[in-house]
Motif scaffolding. Structure first.
Motif, PDB file in Angstrom:
ATOM      1  N   LEU A 194       8.086   3.577  -7.887  1.00  0.00           N
ATOM      2  CA  LEU A 194       8.335   4.604  -8.894  1.00  0.00           C
ATOM      3  C   LEU A 194       9.852   4.618  -9.070  1.00  0.00           C
ATOM      4  N   LEU A 195      10.301   4.194 -10.226  1.00  0.00           N
ATOM      5  CA  LEU A 195      11.731   3.987 -10.446  1.00  0.00           C
ATOM      6  C   LEU A 195      12.271   5.030 -11.409  1.00  0.00           C
ATOM      7  N   HIS A 196      13.297   5.723 -10.964  1.00  0.00           N
ATOM      8  CA  HIS A 196      13.947   6.734 -11.796  1.00  0.00           C
ATOM      9  C   HIS A 196      15.243   6.185 -12.373  1.00  0.00           C
ATOM     10  N   GLY A 197      15.539   6.608 -13.609  1.00  0.00           N
ATOM     11  CA  GLY A 197      16.827   6.328 -14.231  1.00  0.00           C
ATOM     12  C   GLY A 197      17.047   7.311 -15.362  1.00  0.00           C
ATOM     13  N   ARG A 198      18.252   7.296 -15.917  1.00  0.00           N
ATOM     14  CA  ARG A 198      18.534   8.198 -17.039  1.00  0.00           C
ATOM     15  C   ARG A 198      18.732   7.431 -18.344  1.00  0.00           C
ATOM     16  N   GLY A 207       0.793  -1.220   0.000  1.00  0.00           N
ATOM     17  CA  GLY A 207       0.000   0.000   0.000  1.00  0.00           C
ATOM     18  C   GLY A 207       0.826   1.271   0.000  1.00  0.00           C
ATOM     19  N   LYS A 208       2.143   1.135   0.118  1.00  0.00           N
ATOM     20  CA  LYS A 208       3.037   2.291   0.124  1.00  0.00           C
ATOM     21  C   LYS A 208       3.580   2.546  -1.276  1.00  0.00           C
ATOM     22  N   THR A 209       3.728   3.811  -1.608  1.00  0.00           N
ATOM     23  CA  THR A 209       4.338   4.205  -2.878  1.00  0.00           C
ATOM     24  C   THR A 209       5.700   4.796  -2.587  1.00  0.00           C
ATOM     25  N   ILE A 210       6.717   4.233  -3.242  1.00  0.00           N
ATOM     26  CA  ILE A 210       8.104   4.585  -2.949  1.00  0.00           C
ATOM     27  C   ILE A 210       8.822   4.976  -4.235  1.00  0.00           C
ATOM     28  N   LEU A 211       9.418   6.159  -4.230  1.00  0.00           N
ATOM     29  CA  LEU A 211      10.227   6.624  -5.362  1.00  0.00           C
ATOM     30  C   LEU A 211      11.695   6.406  -5.045  1.00  0.00           C
ATOM     31  N   ILE A 212      12.404   5.740  -5.946  1.00  0.00           N
ATOM     32  CA  ILE A 212      13.842   5.492  -5.807  1.00  0.00           C
ATOM     33  C   ILE A 212      14.549   6.135  -6.990  1.00  0.00           C
ATOM     34  N   THR A 213      15.434   7.063  -6.716  1.00  0.00           N
ATOM     35  CA  THR A 213      16.240   7.614  -7.807  1.00  0.00           C
ATOM     36  C   THR A 213      17.469   6.730  -8.004  1.00  0.00           C
ATOM     37  N   GLY A 214      17.944   6.695  -9.243  1.00  0.00           N
ATOM     38  CA  GLY A 214      19.096   5.839  -9.541  1.00  0.00           C
ATOM     39  C   GLY A 214      18.777   4.371  -9.334  1.00  0.00           C
ATOM     40  N   LEU A 264      17.434  -2.185  -4.035  1.00  0.00           N
ATOM     41  CA  LEU A 264      16.294  -1.685  -3.271  1.00  0.00           C
ATOM     42  C   LEU A 264      14.980  -1.955  -3.992  1.00  0.00           C
ATOM     43  N   ALA A 265      14.976  -1.756  -5.308  1.00  0.00           N
ATOM     44  CA  ALA A 265      13.758  -2.004  -6.078  1.00  0.00           C
ATOM     45  C   ALA A 265      13.309  -3.448  -5.940  1.00  0.00           C
ATOM     46  N   GLY A 302      24.224  -3.221   1.801  1.00  0.00           N
ATOM     47  CA  GLY A 302      23.815  -1.822   1.862  1.00  0.00           C
ATOM     48  C   GLY A 302      22.315  -1.665   1.792  1.00  0.00           C
ATOM     49  N   ALA A 303      21.658  -2.609   1.130  1.00  0.00           N
ATOM     50  CA  ALA A 303      20.200  -2.521   1.001  1.00  0.00           C
ATOM     51  C   ALA A 303      19.513  -2.718   2.342  1.00  0.00           C
ATOM     52  N   GLN A 304      20.048  -3.575   3.180  1.00  0.00           N
ATOM     53  CA  GLN A 304      19.363  -3.912   4.439  1.00  0.00           C
ATOM     54  C   GLN A 304      19.154  -2.693   5.347  1.00  0.00           C
ATOM     55  N   PRO A 305      20.195  -1.915   5.663  1.00  0.00           N
ATOM     56  CA  PRO A 305      19.932  -0.740   6.518  1.00  0.00           C
ATOM     57  C   PRO A 305      19.110   0.337   5.832  1.00  0.00           C
ATOM     58  N   THR A 306      19.202   0.390   4.497  1.00  0.00           N
ATOM     59  CA  THR A 306      18.404   1.374   3.765  1.00  0.00           C
ATOM     60  C   THR A 306      16.929   1.008   3.800  1.00  0.00           C
TER      61      THR A 306
END
Length: 279
Positions: A40-44, A12-19, A28-29, A228-232
């Motif tokens: 919501l996934l950002h990339g270039r 039910g949560k919406t999460i934006l991750i840059t990079g 993380l994704a 690194g993903a775990q504490p994030t």
């Protein structure tokens, strides 16, 4: 809390991750999709965005994924992405400012953003600042919500006499300065939002994760990106941290950042400079 796993649930949560197409953002994704989040996934790079979207949907069928393309080295693109998000998304529970420019292969090569700013300062600090400020109405209307800024244990003070590092350039030093700026702003943002139901925290996720940025810089990875993903993920999801605000974490530990980040005069000077740069 997920009744089956005992883990904090992002359903039910919406999460934006840059990079989100490489390194920590990619991990993380995958981790958050498995917990039921709308991503919501950002990339270039559009091809890489398509690739991570397919991977997420394979790993967690039925996951809602929407992608946002922008080069964070161009603040105009950051603003345009924020406008698209505000137009399309009904809510935003967590913003993870993860995208980063590392030291690169040639530490002597000074690069500039589209607006002519030193590249690492622009992408690692100014872009999160601009994006977050633009999305504050959505974060506030979705409260309780969180801003998680991915910093680093590699920290060096901002030199206000040479913010853009025009003299004796060193890309690793530029990276470390950009992360101090990010932490300084995190503390100010937390204070600003304290009564609006939005928290802001920064963390060092892990030392020398096995990411393209670490390898490109010629550094030897020490741990997998999963570490690194775990504490994030904890900062993103843990209900025990819902009211935790204005803190810097070294992995799982509430820690002290660089001394400059606690200098009120330095933070005020950075805030004034930042407003002028992004105006």
């Amino acid at each position: 809390m997920d009744m089956h796993t005992g883990k904090p649930s992002t359903r039910g949560k919406t999460i934006l991750i840059t990079g989100a197409t490489r390194g920590l953002g990619h991990q993380l994704a995958l981790d958050l999709a498995a917990d039921g989040a709308t991503l919501l996934l950002h990339g270039r790079d559009s091809a890489r965005l398509d690739e991570i979207t397919a991977q997420v949907r394979t790993a967690a069928p039925g996951t809602a994924v929407r992608t946002y393309l922008a080069d964070l080295a161009d603040l105009d693109q950051v603003r345009a992405m924020a406008a698209r998000l505000l137009d399309a998304e009904p809510r935003l529970d967590v913003l993870v400012n993860n995208a980063v420019v590392g030291a690169g292969a040639d530490w002597t090569k000074r690069e500039l953003s589209a607006q002519g700013y030193e590249l690492r300062f622009a992408v690692n600090y100014l872009a999160p600042y601009v994006l977050t400020r633009a999305l504050l109405p959505l974060l506030t209307s979705s409260a309780p919500s969180r801003v998680v800024n991915v910093a680093s244990i590699g920290q060096a003070p901002v030199d206000f006499d040479d913010v853009m590092l025009e003299h004796a350039y060193d890309a690793l030093h530029a990276y470390c300065r950009s992360k101090v700026a990010l932490i300084m702003w995190t503390f100010d943002l937390a204070a600003e939002l304290a009564d609006r139901g939005v928290t802001a925290n920064a963390l060092h996720p892990a030392h020398l994760m096995d990411t393209p940025g670490v390898r490109d810089a010629g550094l030897e990875p020490a741990v997998g990106v999963e570490e690194g993903a775990q504490p994030t993920v904890r900062l993103i999801t843990d209900p025990a941290l819902e009211s935790t605000n204005g803190r810097y974490f070294d992995r799982f530990t509430d820690s002290r950042a660089h001394d400059q980040t606690y200098d009120a005069a330095a933070r005020a000077r950075l805030a004034t400079l930042t407003r002028s740069l992004v105006a």
